[in-house]
Motif scaffolding. Structure first.
Motif, PDB file in Angstrom:
ATOM      1  N   GLY A 150       7.214  -2.905  -6.246  1.00 56.78           N
ATOM      2  CA  GLY A 150       6.725  -1.591  -6.661  1.00 56.78           C
ATOM      3  C   GLY A 150       5.222  -1.447  -6.500  1.00 56.78           C
ATOM      4  N   VAL A 151       4.491  -2.458  -6.894  1.00 57.50           N
ATOM      5  CA  VAL A 151       3.027  -2.407  -6.757  1.00 57.50           C
ATOM      6  C   VAL A 151       2.643  -2.384  -5.282  1.00 57.50           C
ATOM      7  N   ASN A 152       3.346  -3.157  -4.465  1.00 64.23           N
ATOM      8  CA  ASN A 152       3.060  -3.171  -3.032  1.00 64.23           C
ATOM      9  C   ASN A 152       3.288  -1.793  -2.416  1.00 64.23           C
ATOM     10  N   THR A 153       4.366  -1.145  -2.772  1.00 65.16           N
ATOM     11  CA  THR A 153       4.655   0.196  -2.258  1.00 65.16           C
ATOM     12  C   THR A 153       3.593   1.190  -2.702  1.00 65.16           C
ATOM     13  N   TYR A 154       3.207   1.120  -3.963  1.00 63.40           N
ATOM     14  CA  TYR A 154       2.179   2.023  -4.484  1.00 63.40           C
ATOM     15  C   TYR A 154       0.842   1.806  -3.762  1.00 63.40           C
ATOM     16  N   SER A 207       0.834   3.302  -0.282  1.00 56.31           N
ATOM     17  CA  SER A 207       0.749   4.760  -0.355  1.00 56.31           C
ATOM     18  C   SER A 207      -0.684   5.188  -0.685  1.00 56.31           C
ATOM     19  N   ALA A 208      -1.298   4.517  -1.642  1.00 62.18           N
ATOM     20  CA  ALA A 208      -2.671   4.857  -2.029  1.00 62.18           C
ATOM     21  C   ALA A 208      -3.640   4.583  -0.880  1.00 62.18           C
ATOM     22  N   GLN A 209      -3.395   3.509  -0.139  1.00 60.19           N
ATOM     23  CA  GLN A 209      -4.267   3.187   0.993  1.00 60.19           C
ATOM     24  C   GLN A 209      -4.209   4.295   2.043  1.00 60.19           C
ATOM     25  N   GLY A 210      -3.025   4.798   2.316  1.00 56.51           N
ATOM     26  CA  GLY A 210      -2.882   5.884   3.282  1.00 56.51           C
ATOM     27  C   GLY A 210      -3.615   7.139   2.839  1.00 56.51           C
ATOM     28  N   LYS A 211      -3.528   7.458   1.553  1.00 52.37           N
ATOM     29  CA  LYS A 211      -4.212   8.644   1.037  1.00 52.37           C
ATOM     30  C   LYS A 211      -5.725   8.493   1.133  1.00 52.37           C
ATOM     31  N   VAL A 212      -6.245   7.301   0.821  1.00 51.17           N
ATOM     32  CA  VAL A 212      -7.689   7.071   0.881  1.00 51.17           C
ATOM     33  C   VAL A 212      -8.175   7.137   2.325  1.00 51.17           C
ATOM     34  N   GLU A 213      -7.405   6.550   3.250  1.00 47.02           N
ATOM     35  CA  GLU A 213      -7.806   6.604   4.659  1.00 47.02           C
ATOM     36  C   GLU A 213      -7.827   8.045   5.169  1.00 47.02           C
TER      37      GLU A 213
END
Length: 64
Positions: free
Chosen positions: A34-38, A41-47
């Motif tokens: 779950g943490v890996n998936t989150y 997702s957060a990395q994609g949004k920041v990029e």
């Protein structure tokens, strides 16, 4: 690592101890997934936000 987990499961007395140990392992694996998936997702949004900010800050080069 697996040796330690296996030794801990084998040292449990009765079936309830084994079930609790297996449940803890399953919960741990679920949390990591779950943490890996989150984080992905957060990395994609920041990029995307960074790329949008750079595009907005740097004017387009004029065509020659």
């Amino acid at each position: 690592m697996l040796k330690n987990i296996w030794a801990r499961i084998k040292s449990q007395k009765g079936m309830s101890g084994v079930l609790v140990a297996v449940l803890l392992v399953v919960v741990g694996v679920g949390l990591v997934a779950g943490v890996n998936t989150y984080m992905k997702s957060a990395q994609g949004k920041v990029e995307k936000a960074g790329n949008d900010a750079i595009d907005a800050a740097v004017p387009a080069a004029p065509a020659q």
